[in-house]
Scaffold this motif. Structure first.
Motif, mmCIF file in Angstrom:
data_model
loop_
_atom_site.group_PDB
_atom_site.id
_atom_site.type_symbol
_atom_site.label_atom_id
_atom_site.label_comp_id
_atom_site.label_asym_id
_atom_site.label_seq_id
_atom_site.Cartn_x
_atom_site.Cartn_y
_atom_site.Cartn_z
ATOM 1 N N ASN A 101 0.832 -1.206 0.000
ATOM 2 C CA ASN A 101 0.000 0.000 0.000
ATOM 3 C C ASN A 101 0.869 1.259 0.000
ATOM 4 O OD1 ASN A 101 -2.404 -1.457 0.065
ATOM 5 N ND2 ASN A 101 -2.511 -1.420 2.287
ATOM 6 N N ARG A 108 1.361 4.266 -3.205
ATOM 7 C CA ARG A 108 0.762 5.539 -2.813
ATOM 8 C C ARG A 108 0.796 6.555 -3.953
ATOM 9 N NH1 ARG A 108 5.926 5.313 -1.369
ATOM 10 N NH2 ARG A 108 7.268 7.147 -1.498
ATOM 11 N N SER A 168 -4.894 10.383 -5.521
ATOM 12 C CA SER A 168 -5.826 11.207 -4.748
ATOM 13 C C SER A 168 -6.776 11.893 -5.727
ATOM 14 C CB SER A 168 -5.062 12.252 -3.941
ATOM 15 O OG SER A 168 -4.482 13.213 -4.818
ATOM 16 N N TYR A 180 -2.455 4.191 -6.495
ATOM 17 C CA TYR A 180 -3.474 5.067 -5.917
ATOM 18 C C TYR A 180 -3.258 6.492 -6.416
ATOM 19 C CZ TYR A 180 -5.823 8.177 -2.715
ATOM 20 O OH TYR A 180 -6.593 9.188 -2.193
ATOM 21 N N LYS A 209 -3.362 4.818 0.460
ATOM 22 C CA LYS A 209 -4.694 4.237 0.575
ATOM 23 C C LYS A 209 -4.537 2.723 0.535
ATOM 24 C CE LYS A 209 -9.334 4.482 -1.359
ATOM 25 N NZ LYS A 209 -10.020 4.984 -0.186
ATOM 26 N N GLN A 236 0.083 10.499 -0.295
ATOM 27 C CA GLN A 236 -1.080 9.916 0.371
ATOM 28 C C GLN A 236 -1.126 8.413 0.109
ATOM 29 O OE1 GLN A 236 -4.615 11.968 -0.929
ATOM 30 N NE2 GLN A 236 -4.001 13.893 0.013
#
Length: 189
Positions: free
Chosen positions: A75, A79, A118, A116, A87, A85
């Motif tokens: 994870n 990011r 944002s 991921y 998730k 960030q």
């Protein structure tokens, strides 16, 4: 990303040693669905990021169980590198990636272009490119854009499609394949 321990042997080092000694036959295309349902004894993901310089070679599933610390590292690796960030990635996407990689029979790690994203990063990319979906599965942690220098977009897509477990986009001009755990579909971008 490796943490030190007082015994001198970290969990990551132990998992790496296990992965190095495990012998796992690569499933054929016809056995992809079985692999995703638990047909393999271990699942391993190998990636690097040209953006951050990080690499990961991680056994994240053993004998029917996900390894919590390994999944946490995956994870973090996947990011949004622009905003830092993290998730929780949908494990189905990781499984599709690992199964397709096994079927391609390569030792080269995936180059992760995007995991991921944002909502802010996705909106910025949408302003720059018409190929970015407004409600992208990247924002839910359910998609990855990947490249291998030793395999073509077509070869990678064929492996991912054979998993019959999500969406597969073929981007020939940009030389990458999108894999997600959404509705089963395929397209060319």
């Amino acid at each position: 990303m490796t943490k030190s321990s007082t015994s001198g042997l970290t969990r990551r080092a132990l998992l790496g040693a296990f992965a190095a000694t495990a012998v796992v036959a690569a499933p054929t295309y016809s056995k992809a669905a079985g692999f995703l349902r638990g047909g393999g004894d271990i699942r391993r993901i190998r990636m690097y990021s040209g953006r951050t310089g990080e690499r990961i070679d991680m056994v994240y599933w053993v004998d029917g169980k996900y390894i919590k610390d390994a999944v946490k590292e995956v994870n973090h690796f996947m990011r949004d590198w622009r905003s830092d960030q993290v998730k929780d990635m949908d494990l189905r996407t990781i499984d599709i990636m690992a199964a397709a990689h096994n079927m391609l029979d390569v030792s080269e790690p995936y180059m992760l272009l995007s995991g991921y994203r944002s909502p802010q990063t996705n909106a910025m990319l949408r302003r720059r490119s018409r190929g970015v979906a407004k409600n992208s599965l990247h924002m839910k942690g359910q998609a990855a854009d990947l490249r291998l220098s030793s395999r073509s977009v077509s070869q990678m897509a064929k492996a991912a499609i054979s998993c019959r477990a999500g969406g597969v986009g073929q981007y020939y001009r940009s030389n990458f394949v999108h894999m997600d755990c959404g509705v089963i579909r395929s397209w060319r971008g």
